[in-house]
Motif scaffolding. Structure first.
Motif, PDB file in Angstrom:
ATOM      1  N   ALA A   1       0.895  -0.763  -0.283  1.00  0.00           N
ATOM      2  CA  ALA A   1      -0.350   0.120  -0.014  1.00  0.00           C
ATOM      3  C   ALA A   1       0.978   1.183  -0.573  1.00  0.00           C
ATOM      4  O   ALA A   1       1.037   1.839  -0.987  1.00  0.00           O
ATOM      5  N   SER A   2       1.494   1.509   0.114  1.00  0.00           N
ATOM      6  CA  SER A   2       2.827   2.377   1.193  1.00  0.00           C
ATOM      7  C   SER A   2       3.301   2.633  -0.320  1.00  0.00           C
ATOM      8  O   SER A   2       3.700   3.618  -0.765  1.00  0.00           O
ATOM      9  N   THR A   3       4.149   1.513  -0.775  1.00  0.00           N
ATOM     10  CA  THR A   3       4.505   2.070  -2.305  1.00  0.00           C
ATOM     11  C   THR A   3       3.176   1.751  -3.428  1.00  0.00           C
ATOM     12  O   THR A   3       3.695   3.306  -4.286  1.00  0.00           O
ATOM     13  N   GLY A   4       2.553   1.698  -3.193  1.00  0.00           N
ATOM     14  CA  GLY A   4       1.791   2.568  -4.235  1.00  0.00           C
ATOM     15  C   GLY A   4       0.581   3.732  -4.014  1.00  0.00           C
ATOM     16  O   GLY A   4       1.017   4.262  -5.177  1.00  0.00           O
ATOM     17  N   LEU A   5       0.356   4.157  -2.553  1.00  0.00           N
ATOM     18  CA  LEU A   5       1.039   5.609  -2.475  1.00  0.00           C
ATOM     19  C   LEU A   5       2.557   5.620  -2.955  1.00  0.00           C
ATOM     20  O   LEU A   5       2.216   7.519  -3.504  1.00  0.00           O
ATOM     21  N   PHE A   6       3.237   5.893  -2.953  1.00  0.00           N
ATOM     22  CA  PHE A   6       4.231   6.746  -3.381  1.00  0.00           C
ATOM     23  C   PHE A   6       4.126   6.800  -4.940  1.00  0.00           C
ATOM     24  O   PHE A   6       5.221   8.031  -5.370  1.00  0.00           O
ATOM     25  N   ASN A   7       3.690   5.962  -5.277  1.00  0.00           N
ATOM     26  CA  ASN A   7       3.958   5.392  -7.088  1.00  0.00           C
ATOM     27  C   ASN A   7       2.859   6.502  -7.464  1.00  0.00           C
ATOM     28  O   ASN A   7       2.914   6.758  -8.649  1.00  0.00           O
ATOM     29  N   ILE A   8       1.990   7.381  -6.600  1.00  0.00           N
ATOM     30  CA  ILE A   8       0.953   8.597  -7.232  1.00  0.00           C
ATOM     31  C   ILE A   8       1.589   9.375  -7.888  1.00  0.00           C
ATOM     32  O   ILE A   8       2.077   9.634  -7.441  1.00  0.00           O
ATOM     33  N   LYS A   9       0.568   9.677  -9.283  1.00  0.00           N
ATOM     34  CA  LYS A   9       1.410  10.708  -9.781  1.00  0.00           C
ATOM     35  C   LYS A   9      -0.197  11.522 -10.276  1.00  0.00           C
ATOM     36  O   LYS A   9      -0.538  11.105  -9.515  1.00  0.00           O
ATOM     37  N   THR A  10       0.961  12.918 -10.379  1.00  0.00           N
ATOM     38  CA  THR A  10       0.138  14.390 -10.008  1.00  0.00           C
ATOM     39  C   THR A  10      -1.643  13.892 -10.910  1.00  0.00           C
ATOM     40  O   THR A  10      -1.260  13.636 -12.376  1.00  0.00           O
ATOM     41  N   GLY A  11      -1.992  14.463 -10.496  1.00  0.00           N
ATOM     42  CA  GLY A  11      -3.581  13.936 -10.932  1.00  0.00           C
ATOM     43  C   GLY A  11      -4.622  12.969 -11.590  1.00  0.00           C
ATOM     44  O   GLY A  11      -5.635  12.439 -11.119  1.00  0.00           O
ATOM     45  N   GLU A  12      -3.337  11.793 -10.064  1.00  0.00           N
ATOM     46  CA  GLU A  12      -4.590  10.520  -9.370  1.00  0.00           C
ATOM     47  C   GLU A  12      -4.832  10.863  -8.322  1.00  0.00           C
ATOM     48  O   GLU A  12      -4.869  11.685  -7.105  1.00  0.00           O
ATOM     49  N   LYS A  13      -5.953  10.461  -8.114  1.00  0.00           N
ATOM     50  CA  LYS A  13      -6.766  10.454  -6.721  1.00  0.00           C
ATOM     51  C   LYS A  13      -6.497   9.374  -6.047  1.00  0.00           C
ATOM     52  O   LYS A  13      -6.307   8.236  -6.249  1.00  0.00           O
ATOM     53  N   ILE A  14      -6.744   9.459  -5.099  1.00  0.00           N
ATOM     54  CA  ILE A  14      -6.464   9.024  -3.072  1.00  0.00           C
ATOM     55  C   ILE A  14      -7.794   9.726  -2.531  1.00  0.00           C
ATOM     56  O   ILE A  14      -8.432  10.261  -2.416  1.00  0.00           O
ATOM     57  N   GLY A  15      -8.006   9.237  -1.445  1.00  0.00           N
ATOM     58  CA  GLY A  15      -9.234   9.014  -0.623  1.00  0.00           C
ATOM     59  C   GLY A  15      -8.729   8.752   0.358  1.00  0.00           C
ATOM     60  O   GLY A  15      -7.394   8.982   0.784  1.00  0.00           O
ATOM     61  N   VAL A  16      -8.842   9.592   1.273  1.00  0.00           N
ATOM     62  CA  VAL A  16      -8.090  10.320   3.021  1.00  0.00           C
ATOM     63  C   VAL A  16     -10.061  10.987   3.847  1.00  0.00           C
ATOM     64  O   VAL A  16     -10.976  11.504   3.153  1.00  0.00           O
ATOM     65  N   ARG A  17     -10.713   9.815   4.745  1.00  0.00           N
ATOM     66  CA  ARG A  17     -10.560  10.138   5.258  1.00  0.00           C
ATOM     67  C   ARG A  17     -10.290  10.914   7.294  1.00  0.00           C
ATOM     68  O   ARG A  17      -8.957   9.909   7.379  1.00  0.00           O
ATOM     69  N   GLY A  18     -11.037  11.707   7.987  1.00  0.00           N
ATOM     70  CA  GLY A  18     -10.475  11.819   9.107  1.00  0.00           C
ATOM     71  C   GLY A  18     -10.983  12.916   9.375  1.00  0.00           C
ATOM     72  O   GLY A  18     -11.473  14.289   8.130  1.00  0.00           O
ATOM     73  N   PRO A  19     -10.171  13.952  10.411  1.00  0.00           N
ATOM     74  CA  PRO A  19      -8.937  13.290  11.096  1.00  0.00           C
ATOM     75  C   PRO A  19      -9.677  12.384  12.116  1.00  0.00           C
ATOM     76  O   PRO A  19     -10.893  12.850  12.524  1.00  0.00           O
ATOM     77  N   TYR A  20      -9.070  11.435  13.030  1.00  0.00           N
ATOM     78  CA  TYR A  20      -9.139  10.714  14.137  1.00  0.00           C
ATOM     79  C   TYR A  20      -8.035  10.668  15.036  1.00  0.00           C
ATOM     80  O   TYR A  20      -6.755  11.426  14.893  1.00  0.00           O
ATOM     81  N   GLY A  21      -8.804  10.331  16.015  1.00  0.00           N
ATOM     82  CA  GLY A  21      -7.436   9.927  16.829  1.00  0.00           C
ATOM     83  C   GLY A  21      -7.336  11.492  18.194  1.00  0.00           C
ATOM     84  O   GLY A  21      -8.085  12.211  18.152  1.00  0.00           O
ATOM     85  N   ASN A  22      -6.733  11.688  19.319  1.00  0.00           N
ATOM     86  CA  ASN A  22      -6.243  12.435  20.163  1.00  0.00           C
ATOM     87  C   ASN A  22      -5.211  12.910  19.269  1.00  0.00           C
ATOM     88  O   ASN A  22      -4.607  12.862  18.658  1.00  0.00           O
TER      89      ASN A  22
END
Length: 265
Positions: free
Chosen positions: A37-58
């Motif tokens: 997963a971290s390698t996949g995120l590292f290889n994300i290119k400009t313009g490609e989409k990811i999903g972000v939810r949060g923030p969580y925790g204290n």
């Protein structure tokens, strides 16, 4: 201490600490290639989409005065964010632990964030290729012996955090650690991030020394991706050997079978 769940489409979702950004009003993530997963995120290119939810925790309870921040690996991310909240009158020491010089990062950023403070940034590498040679926890022990800190904060490998918390808490110094655990939901439903009776995502990720000193799993064990409890084995282990002798008629030489029980010293 807060984190977000970052989704890499078609691969997986990762819990990631929220990093500071050079752009006003924005946040960032620090990516280090490790697994799929971290390698996949590292290889994300400009313009490609990811999903972000949060923030969580204290979040950390920030003290004032003489502060000690201890980080290793990507555990330095919440330490850098914490530096943006210290007062200009605070005397801050930052310890950065790494295996080698190639894995040292955020040194310049830490110095820049503390340019208006009395501060010291200390690097420790396991192989001695940069900074002081040895484990960062040895420097922690030395520093808390030499002077009193009003607050100690740590994030990184759990064995490092465990020793840091022990060093500070045993001397009556306020200490907090941001725990890293396997997380799947991030909202306290799946239970994969449990640390004893605590859920790192919901009850933490930040816990203080008083609380952690009563947690039987912190520093000793963790759960793998399958939810199975595994030992860190941070303490010396003594093996007690048992043997049985089997002699089967017509089989010649007796067979000796050894088994072992492990106990922590």
């Amino acid at each position: 201490g807060q984190f977000a769940m970052v989704w890499i489409p078609g691969i997986n979702e990762l819990p990631m600490s929220v990093m500071i950004s050079n752009e006003s009003g924005k946040a960032a993530f620090t990516v280090r290639k490790h697994g799929l997963a971290s390698t996949g995120l590292f290889n994300i290119k400009t313009g490609e989409k990811i999903g972000v939810r949060g923030p969580y925790g204290n979040a950390f309870d920030i003290k004032q005065g003489k502060l000690l921040l201890v980080g290793g690996g990507t555990g330095l991310v919440p330490m850098m964010r914490l530096l943006t909240h210290v007062k200009s009158t605070d005397d801050v020491t930052v310890l950065i632990g790494a295996k080698s010089k190639d894995e040292v990062f955020f040194e310049d950023l830490a110095n820049d964030l503390l340019k208006n403070n009395s501060h010291n940034v200390i690097i420790s590498t396991d192989d001695g290729s940069y900074g002081e040679k040895g484990f960062v926890t040895d420097i922690v022990e030395k520093l808390v012996n030499e002077s009193h800190f009003d607050g100690v904060y740590t994030c990184g490998p759990e064995k490092m955090m465990y020793k840091t918390v022990q060093s500070a808490h045993s001397r009556g110094i306020f200490v907090q650690a941001s725990l890293e655990r396997m997380m799947k939901c991030g909202v306290g439903i799946c239970g994969s991030c449990c640390v004893g009776e605590d859920l790192a995502c919901k009850d933490g990720t930040v816990f203080d020394g008083n609380h952690l000193s009563k947690n039987n799993e912190f520093g000793y064990s963790h759960r793998n991706k399958a939810g199975i409890l595994e030992d860190y084995w941070i303490l010396p282990v003594r093996f007690k050997l048992h043997y049985q002798i089997f002699c089967v008629k017509g089989m010649g030489t007796p067979k000796i079978v050894l088994t072992a029980d492990r106990t922590l010293m």
